[in-house]
Motif scaffolding. Structure first.
Motif, mmCIF file in Angstrom:
data_model
loop_
_atom_site.group_PDB
_atom_site.id
_atom_site.type_symbol
_atom_site.label_atom_id
_atom_site.label_comp_id
_atom_site.label_asym_id
_atom_site.label_seq_id
_atom_site.Cartn_x
_atom_site.Cartn_y
_atom_site.Cartn_z
ATOM 1 N N LEU A 109 14.830 -2.901 -10.502
ATOM 2 C CA LEU A 109 15.693 -3.294 -9.386
ATOM 3 C C LEU A 109 17.138 -3.417 -9.850
ATOM 4 O O LEU A 109 17.395 -3.693 -11.027
ATOM 5 N N THR A 110 18.057 -3.226 -8.921
ATOM 6 C CA THR A 110 19.481 -3.413 -9.256
ATOM 7 C C THR A 110 19.780 -4.901 -9.328
ATOM 8 O O THR A 110 18.944 -5.745 -8.969
ATOM 9 N N VAL A 115 18.615 -10.371 -7.246
ATOM 10 C CA VAL A 115 18.996 -11.621 -6.584
ATOM 11 C C VAL A 115 18.304 -11.728 -5.225
ATOM 12 O O VAL A 115 17.774 -12.783 -4.851
ATOM 13 N N MET A 116 18.304 -10.596 -4.512
ATOM 14 C CA MET A 116 17.691 -10.610 -3.171
ATOM 15 C C MET A 116 16.193 -10.889 -3.231
ATOM 16 O O MET A 116 15.625 -11.490 -2.321
ATOM 17 N N LEU A 117 15.564 -10.455 -4.315
ATOM 18 C CA LEU A 117 14.126 -10.691 -4.445
ATOM 19 C C LEU A 117 13.822 -12.186 -4.494
ATOM 20 O O LEU A 117 12.892 -12.677 -3.846
ATOM 21 N N ALA A 118 14.642 -12.906 -5.266
ATOM 22 C CA ALA A 118 14.437 -14.356 -5.346
ATOM 23 C C ALA A 118 14.642 -14.997 -3.975
ATOM 24 O O ALA A 118 13.901 -15.903 -3.575
ATOM 25 N N ARG B 4 9.156 -5.368 2.905
ATOM 26 C CA ARG B 4 10.175 -4.394 2.498
ATOM 27 C C ARG B 4 10.411 -4.487 0.989
ATOM 28 O O ARG B 4 10.390 -3.478 0.279
ATOM 29 N N ASP B 5 10.610 -5.717 0.513
ATOM 30 C CA ASP B 5 10.860 -5.897 -0.918
ATOM 31 C C ASP B 5 9.640 -5.504 -1.741
ATOM 32 O O ASP B 5 9.775 -4.931 -2.828
ATOM 33 N N ARG B 358 -0.012 -7.819 -3.690
ATOM 34 C CA ARG B 358 0.548 -6.780 -2.820
ATOM 35 C C ARG B 358 1.309 -5.741 -3.641
ATOM 36 O O ARG B 358 1.229 -4.546 -3.382
ATOM 37 N N TRP B 359 2.044 -6.208 -4.649
ATOM 38 C CA TRP B 359 2.817 -5.317 -5.516
ATOM 39 C C TRP B 359 1.900 -4.227 -6.084
ATOM 40 O O TRP B 359 2.189 -3.037 -5.983
ATOM 41 N N PHE B 360 0.787 -4.647 -6.644
ATOM 42 C CA PHE B 360 -0.102 -3.679 -7.291
ATOM 43 C C PHE B 360 -0.906 -2.865 -6.273
ATOM 44 O O PHE B 360 -1.162 -1.678 -6.487
ATOM 45 N N LEU B 361 -1.289 -3.515 -5.191
ATOM 46 C CA LEU B 361 -2.063 -2.771 -4.183
ATOM 47 C C LEU B 361 -1.214 -1.691 -3.520
ATOM 48 O O LEU B 361 -1.675 -0.572 -3.288
#
Lengths: 239, 446
Positions: A109-110, A115-118, B4-5, B358-361
């Motif tokens: 990730l950039t 940051v957005m992930l957190a 989305r993430d 979810r990440w891995f699936l």
């Protein structure tokens, strides 16, 4: 109730009778041997001690990274012992900010996405996430590096992104373990400046594990661990 | 973590290890491709070779003979024929009006004499039955007259060349029996294309004492295999109609073994609207008093064999998918091992177990769907090749060719969906393992 009383007294962290060991039975290795201390809200605490003294374990327990087996930790009015996995995850996303020695950025990730992930984990809506990520990256002086991935950033820049990520969800307690351990002196100074400024701006409590006297010197309080116990002569001593 | 993430994280993780991802997708693609190909072939065999042919159906068509039915033979696929019973326009109309009848095609059979080349044209290297003069010996045969526009509904397969044009009186097709008369290798059917033969229609004089012929020339335009009746020539019904009219204009040739044809049509080829209604249609025709032949029992046997084939092909496909599933599991286990610290960090900043799951699936799903799409395309291509080979083989064996077409849409969709589900199942264990990793793993990054 300990948490309420402590909060009323301006205490951010209360630790009582905290013990911890790794392994079980005959193979159990005690790491923490009964800790009792309070940390004032808004203070900057340096946690020091030789390797193996239990600093990282204490940080893990404060951050809810592992379950408490013996003793109590209160973060504000939250009693950590007894929280389930999901509740601990909520606690970590909303109350705690972590800064790792090796930055702990996801290299796919950039900087902005890290940051957005957190913020996403803290349940912040997308538009707000984007705005807040840009703001905090601006605060750490990395606006022009927001679209870069960690491997395209210097160590100091990566650590500033990590600080931005840790503070993005406005935690009450910021935990940092050797935040300058992988940085040169100049980068370390800059990172510490950013960390201190943002701590003050956000009004959060900062606990820094460090071997570095320069880092410890910036703290308002020091806790010195030795063989799983607080060294009595240094407990609560102002820096 | 938002979807989305989660999807962004999974997509980026997938491309982080391109070689491993490519191999995983390739494993899924191979498994899916094999399953799609095998399942499609099984389905095609079931629906096209049997059912579709049952509809359009040369192989499963009902032949109505110009004979009465022998009551003792009703249940036989090829009953012994009773006495002659003419098939005329009224019969044709009655059969067409029966329920469940899809098409009815008339077939005429006309006695003819055939004179092979070099009477009509020179044939290189031909010595013929009369080597002294290099002449071929005329022989008697039957010309089968059909409407070539209905050829798709008739049990006739082109082995070489093409079918004569509808209505043509100068183009003919011959069966492999013709090769016996001209002493050529039937394995090289194209050798007779372009030959000109002479066809003589017999007419017995009114007094029944002499026979004369009405001769016409025909170019052999195709070599065919046919199950329309006994006859070595296949011509347009226009030609056989003319030949029949010529014969009817003369006297009865019983004394020559050439009685006047009593039936307008030698047989009818009836195609039922589905495989299941063949028996019903056949019974109704029998009720009209005509003997019929239809490969009912053969179809039932073939269906049973096809079920066995389905099982075998399915088992092979499932094994292929299991191997693909193991590939996904292995790749994800390696990914989990590699990303212990990342998983810990993710949890340290607030990820729930379900976020990691979810990440891995999603990552597995991406591999599964990609592999499924590629595999399905591969399977479809395989079917096209197999179809071509099968058709060539059938035709080379003098059998009816079949149009296998492409993979059924449902099978293709199931291929992609199946690969996706397979990927999720295969990823379940590694993903759960990753989700249950303690957040303490992040400390390794401290």
């Amino acid at each position: 109730m300990l948490g309420s009383d402590a909060v009323a007294r301006g205490v951010a962290v209360s630790v009582r009778g905290l013990q911890h060991e790794y392994g079980r039975g005959r193979h159990a290795v005690p790491v923490l041997r009964g800790l009792d201390f309070d940390i004032e809200a808004g203070s900057h605490v340096a946690l020091q001690g030789p390797s193996g003294a239990g600093k990282s374990t204490l940080l893990s327990l404060l951050g809810g990274l592992e379950p408490i087996r013996e003793g109590e930790i209160w973060i504000g009015e939250t009693r950590l012992r007894g929280l389930r996995r999901g509740e601990l995850a909520e606690y970590r996303s909303r109350v705690i900010g972590f800064v790792f020695q090796h930055f702990g950025l996801l290299d796919v990730l950039t900087a902005r996405e890290n940051v957005m992930l957190a913020l996403s984990l803290a349940g912040i809506p997308l538009q707000q996430r984007m705005r807040r990520a840009d703001e905090i990256l601006d605060d750490v002086g990395l606006t022009d590096r927001a679209g870069h991935r960690p491997q395209q950033l210097s160590g100091g820049e990566q650590q500033r992104v990590a600080i931005a990520r840790a503070l993005s969800s406005r935690p009450h307690l910021l935990l940092a373990d050797e935040p300058t351990g992988n940085l040169d002196e100049e980068s370390a100074e800059r990172v510490l400046d950013v960390l201190e400024r943002l701590r003050v701006d956000n009004g959060c409590t900062l606990v820094v594990v460090t071997h570095n006297p320069m880092v410890a010197a910036r703290a308002t309080h020091r806790l010195h661990l030795r063989e799983g116990r607080l060294a009595p002569e240094l407990v609560g001593e102002p820096a | 973590m938002s979807w989305r993430d989660g999807i962004v994280l999974s997509l980026r993780s997938v491309v982080r290890r391109p070689a491993r991802t490519a191999l995983t997708i390739a494993a899924v693609a191979l498994g899916t491709g094999l399953l799609v190909a095998l399942a499609s072939i099984a389905v095609i065999a079931e629906t096209r070779v049997i059912a579709q042919l049952g509809k359009g159906g040369p192989a499963t068509a009902i032949t109505v003979d110009a004979n009465v039915v022998d009551p003792a033979q009703i249940d036989s696929d090829t009953p012994r024929l009773g006495t002659a019973k003419p098939i005329n326009a009224e019969t044709l109309r009655s059969v067409k009006q029966l329920p469940h009848v899809s098409t009815v095609t008339t077939v005429q059979s006309q006695d003819v004499y055939v004179l092979p080349p070099p009477i009509g044209s020179a044939l290189s290297g031909y010595t013929g039955d009369d080597p002294d003069r290099g002449l071929a010996r005329p022989y008697s045969d039957s010309a089968i007259g059909i409407d070539f526009k209905q050829a798709n509904n008739l049990p006739i397969t082109v082995l070489a060349g093409r079918l004569p044009a509808e209505g043509s009186t100068s183009e003919v097709a011959v069966t492999l029996g013709y090769f016996d008369h001209v002493h050529l290798d039937p394995n090289k059917p194209a050798a007779v294309l372009g030959q000109v033969i002479e066809i003589g229609s017999p007419q017995v004089s009114p007094d029944g004492q002499t026979i004369r012929g009405r001769w016409s020339r025909g170019v052999i335009i195709g070599v065919v295999a046919q199950d329309l009746g006994s006859g070595g020539l296949v011509t347009s019904s226009t030609l056989t109609n003319a030949q029949r009219a010529w014969q009817l204009a003369g006297g009865d040739g019983n004394s020559f073994g050439l009685p006047l044809p009593a039936s307008t049509y030698s047989s009818l080829v009836v195609v039922a609207d589905s495989l299941d209604t063949i028996h019903t249609v056949r019974s109704e025709i029998t009720a009209l008093g005509f003997a019929t032949t239809a490969p009912e029992h053969l179809i039932a046997s073939v269906q049973r064999y096809l079920q066995v084939v389905d099982m075998v092909l399915g088992a092979i496909g499932v094994i292929a998918l299991l191997i693909a599933a193991l590939g996904i599991t292995n790749a994800l286990l390696a990914a989990v091992r590699e990303r212990r610290r990342e998983i810990g960090v993710l949890k340290a900043i607030g990820a729930h177990d379900r976020d990691v799951l979810r990440w891995f699936l999603v990552e597995a799903l991406i591999c599964g769907v990609s592999g499924g799409l590629i595999g399905t395309a591969f399977g479809i291509a395989t079917i096209a090749v197999v179809s071509h080979i099968v058709n060539d083989y059938l035709v080379s064996q003098g059998l009816l060719g079949v149009d296998l077409g492409g993979a059924p849409v449902a099978t293709s969709l199931i291929g992609v969906a199946g690969a996706a589900v397979l990927a999720l199942i295969a990823a379940a264990w590694p993903a759960l393992r990753a989700a249950r990793l303690p957040a303490r793993e992040a400390v390794g990054a401290l």
